[in-house]
Design a protein around this motif. Structure first.
Motif, mmCIF file in Angstrom:
data_model
loop_
_atom_site.group_PDB
_atom_site.id
_atom_site.type_symbol
_atom_site.label_atom_id
_atom_site.label_comp_id
_atom_site.label_asym_id
_atom_site.label_seq_id
_atom_site.Cartn_x
_atom_site.Cartn_y
_atom_site.Cartn_z
ATOM 1 N N GLY A 285 0.814 -1.210 0.000
ATOM 2 C CA GLY A 285 0.000 0.000 0.000
ATOM 3 C C GLY A 285 0.850 1.263 0.000
ATOM 4 O O GLY A 285 1.942 1.285 0.571
ATOM 5 N N PHE A 286 0.329 2.288 -0.646
ATOM 6 C CA PHE A 286 0.973 3.608 -0.658
ATOM 7 C C PHE A 286 -0.070 4.621 -0.210
ATOM 8 O O PHE A 286 -1.223 4.566 -0.653
ATOM 9 N N THR A 287 0.305 5.519 0.672
ATOM 10 C CA THR A 287 -0.640 6.536 1.124
ATOM 11 C C THR A 287 0.069 7.859 1.398
ATOM 12 O O THR A 287 1.226 7.872 1.808
ATOM 13 N N GLN A 288 -0.660 8.952 1.161
ATOM 14 C CA GLN A 288 -0.118 10.272 1.478
ATOM 15 C C GLN A 288 -0.392 10.643 2.929
ATOM 16 O O GLN A 288 0.149 11.616 3.440
ATOM 17 N N ASP A 289 -1.263 9.843 3.590
ATOM 18 C CA ASP A 289 -1.603 10.106 4.988
ATOM 19 C C ASP A 289 -1.824 8.763 5.681
ATOM 20 O O ASP A 289 -2.898 8.166 5.584
ATOM 21 N N TYR A 290 -0.782 8.286 6.364
ATOM 22 C CA TYR A 290 -0.832 6.934 6.941
ATOM 23 C C TYR A 290 -1.937 6.789 7.985
ATOM 24 O O TYR A 290 -2.605 5.763 8.055
ATOM 25 N N GLU A 291 -2.165 7.835 8.781
ATOM 26 C CA GLU A 291 -3.238 7.761 9.800
ATOM 27 C C GLU A 291 -4.601 7.575 9.144
ATOM 28 O O GLU A 291 -5.437 6.797 9.608
ATOM 29 N N LYS A 292 -4.809 8.309 8.058
ATOM 30 C CA LYS A 292 -6.082 8.197 7.327
ATOM 31 C C LYS A 292 -6.236 6.788 6.741
ATOM 32 O O LYS A 292 -7.311 6.181 6.796
ATOM 33 N N ALA A 293 -5.140 6.256 6.192
ATOM 34 C CA ALA A 293 -5.177 4.903 5.630
ATOM 35 C C ALA A 293 -5.467 3.869 6.719
ATOM 36 O O ALA A 293 -6.240 2.931 6.516
ATOM 37 N N GLN A 294 -4.876 4.074 7.900
ATOM 38 C CA GLN A 294 -5.116 3.146 9.015
ATOM 39 C C GLN A 294 -6.587 3.134 9.424
ATOM 40 O O GLN A 294 -7.159 2.076 9.688
ATOM 41 N N LYS A 295 -7.197 4.322 9.441
ATOM 42 C CA LYS A 295 -8.628 4.393 9.785
ATOM 43 C C LYS A 295 -9.472 3.728 8.714
ATOM 44 O O LYS A 295 -10.422 2.997 8.993
ATOM 45 N N SER A 296 -9.113 3.997 7.461
ATOM 46 C CA SER A 296 -9.858 3.450 6.329
ATOM 47 C C SER A 296 -9.735 1.921 6.264
ATOM 48 O O SER A 296 -10.634 1.230 5.812
ATOM 49 N N LEU A 297 -8.594 1.411 6.760
ATOM 50 C CA LEU A 297 -8.338 -0.036 6.713
ATOM 51 C C LEU A 297 -8.290 -0.623 8.134
ATOM 52 O O LEU A 297 -7.506 -1.518 8.425
ATOM 53 N N GLU A 298 -9.162 -0.107 8.985
ATOM 54 C CA GLU A 298 -9.073 -0.462 10.412
ATOM 55 C C GLU A 298 -9.339 -1.946 10.688
ATOM 56 O O GLU A 298 -8.974 -2.472 11.734
ATOM 57 N N ASN A 299 -9.975 -2.641 9.744
ATOM 58 C CA ASN A 299 -10.266 -4.066 9.951
ATOM 59 C C ASN A 299 -9.116 -4.973 9.521
ATOM 60 O O ASN A 299 -9.234 -6.193 9.550
ATOM 61 N N TYR A 300 -8.020 -4.365 9.081
ATOM 62 C CA TYR A 300 -6.911 -5.156 8.543
ATOM 63 C C TYR A 300 -5.609 -4.869 9.280
ATOM 64 O O TYR A 300 -5.440 -3.807 9.868
ATOM 65 N N LYS A 301 -4.704 -5.842 9.208
ATOM 66 C CA LYS A 301 -3.385 -5.674 9.829
ATOM 67 C C LYS A 301 -2.454 -4.965 8.849
ATOM 68 O O LYS A 301 -2.268 -5.428 7.720
ATOM 69 N N LEU A 302 -1.861 -3.850 9.283
ATOM 70 C CA LEU A 302 -0.920 -3.103 8.445
ATOM 71 C C LEU A 302 0.464 -3.104 9.090
ATOM 72 O O LEU A 302 0.582 -3.125 10.310
ATOM 73 N N GLU A 303 1.491 -3.084 8.252
ATOM 74 C CA GLU A 303 2.869 -2.963 8.743
ATOM 75 C C GLU A 303 3.557 -1.848 7.971
ATOM 76 O O GLU A 303 3.527 -1.821 6.745
ATOM 77 N N LEU A 304 4.175 -0.947 8.696
ATOM 78 C CA LEU A 304 4.855 0.185 8.079
ATOM 79 C C LEU A 304 6.188 -0.249 7.463
ATOM 80 O O LEU A 304 6.966 -0.967 8.092
ATOM 81 N N VAL A 305 6.444 0.183 6.221
ATOM 82 C CA VAL A 305 7.677 -0.169 5.521
ATOM 83 C C VAL A 305 8.597 1.042 5.359
ATOM 84 O O VAL A 305 9.812 0.959 5.567
ATOM 85 N N TYR A 306 8.018 2.179 4.993
ATOM 86 C CA TYR A 306 8.827 3.333 4.600
ATOM 87 C C TYR A 306 7.992 4.589 4.788
ATOM 88 O O TYR A 306 6.796 4.572 4.505
ATOM 89 N N ARG A 307 8.610 5.682 5.264
ATOM 90 C CA ARG A 307 7.884 6.941 5.474
ATOM 91 C C ARG A 307 8.374 8.020 4.540
ATOM 92 O O ARG A 307 9.563 8.126 4.258
ATOM 93 N N PHE A 308 7.405 8.817 4.067
ATOM 94 C CA PHE A 308 7.742 9.965 3.212
ATOM 95 C C PHE A 308 7.707 11.242 4.049
ATOM 96 O O PHE A 308 6.752 11.502 4.739
#
Length: 308
Positions: A285-308
């Protein structure tokens, strides 16, 4: 005995395209790793790993290649003494579990091995890639050799074409809102069936045209943007790539994620792409706002790879 650590890898861009000679960019992912170990009391996972290594030993023993030779006596003795590959890298998740294993075996048993400390000329990189392709084909039936290469060198690698690969400098991470992340599909995928589907699709002229005129062009643009740090342009190109993949690579996207994929494109909260061959495992996944993506995908497990 404890061997050196070999890390997982993430192919940021280029899945499937690199089979057909377009660009790719792979980076090490040191959250997951593996090393060769020995135990007097093999059981469960370690016993299974040792049995798998015995099969790999047989495969390597029968390789008839001028590219590489191995110290087979030492390899066999270590196996009989309880050697196994101790790994946290999830299998069937597109992050190079077999690549790390192949790298560790080459590192320990290859004769006249090319080492990481040498001046890595293009010829040496291509030779390593060819050796790793030969070795990893045991696991996948057909391997580019890139996963073990990435794990062995522990460097970002830029694939310009099959005959042109080089270590790449990637921009250092920033403490920004944007991110690359992994989304866990919670189901393992298998590389070989996915590659077979792709090869069948390649018989279709329309698919081949899409690959060269859309997929490869967006992929190359994403790589260029990522390496140059052009974040705004990168997200525009990643969105285009995400659309092309959803439209043309549906069999490689687990059914449960077709709507999740489309939701990202329509809301711009995140954009998804394949991580490796797909069919399960991680989705990138790629996002311009990781917090927003986390909320949008709150039912799924996410792992951070790289920050912009």
């Amino acid at each position: 005995m404890r061997g050196p650590l070999f890390y997982a890898k993430i192919l940021l861009f280029g899945e499937y395209g690199i089979i057909k000679d377009s660009k790719g960019l792979a980076i090490p992912y040191n959250t997951y790793r593996g090393a060769l170990k020995t135990s007097d009391n093999l059981e469960g996972v370690s016993q299974k790993s040792n049995a798998s290594l015995h099969q790999f030993y047989s495969y390597i023993s029968n390789l008839n290649s001028d590219l590489v030779s191995f110290n087979l006596n030492e390899f066999k003795t270590d196996l009989e003494n309880g050697m196994y590959f101790d790994s946290s890298i999830p299998q069937g998740y597109g992050v190079g579990s077999s690549g790390a294993l192949v790298a560790s075996i080459y590192d320990k048993y290859a004769n006249d091995k090319i080492t990481v400390l040498e001046n890595l000329t293009r010829e040496k990189l291509l030779k390593l890639k060819a050796v790793f392709s030969l070795m990893e084909s045991f696991f996948h039936g057909n391997s580019s050799g890139l996963d073990p290469l990435n794990s062995y060198l522990s460097l970002p690698i830029l694939i310009n074409s099959k005959e042109n690969i080089e270590p790449a400098g990637i921009p250092s991470q920033k403490e920004g809102k944007g991110a690359v992340f992994l989304l866990d599909s919670e189901q393992a995928g298998e590389t070989e069936p996915m590659v077979n589907i792709f090869m069948n699709k390649m018989k279709n002229e329309g698919f081949r045209k899409m690959l060269s005129e859309e997929f490869a062009i967006h992929t190359d643009a994403c790589i260029e943007d990522f390496l140059q740090g052009n974040v705004k342009s990168l997200f525009s190109n990643v969105k285009s790539l995400s659309k092309v993949v959803l439209k043309n690579f549906k069999p490689m996207i687990p059914d449960a994620f077709h709507k999740v994929w489309a939701k990202g494109i329509s809301t711009n909260d995140y954009y998804l792409k394949l991580c490796g061959s797909g069919g399960g495992g991680y989705i990138l996944g790629f996002t311009q706002d990781y917090e927003k993506a986390q909320k949008s995908l709150e039912n799924y497990k996410l792992e951070l790879v790289y920050r912009f």
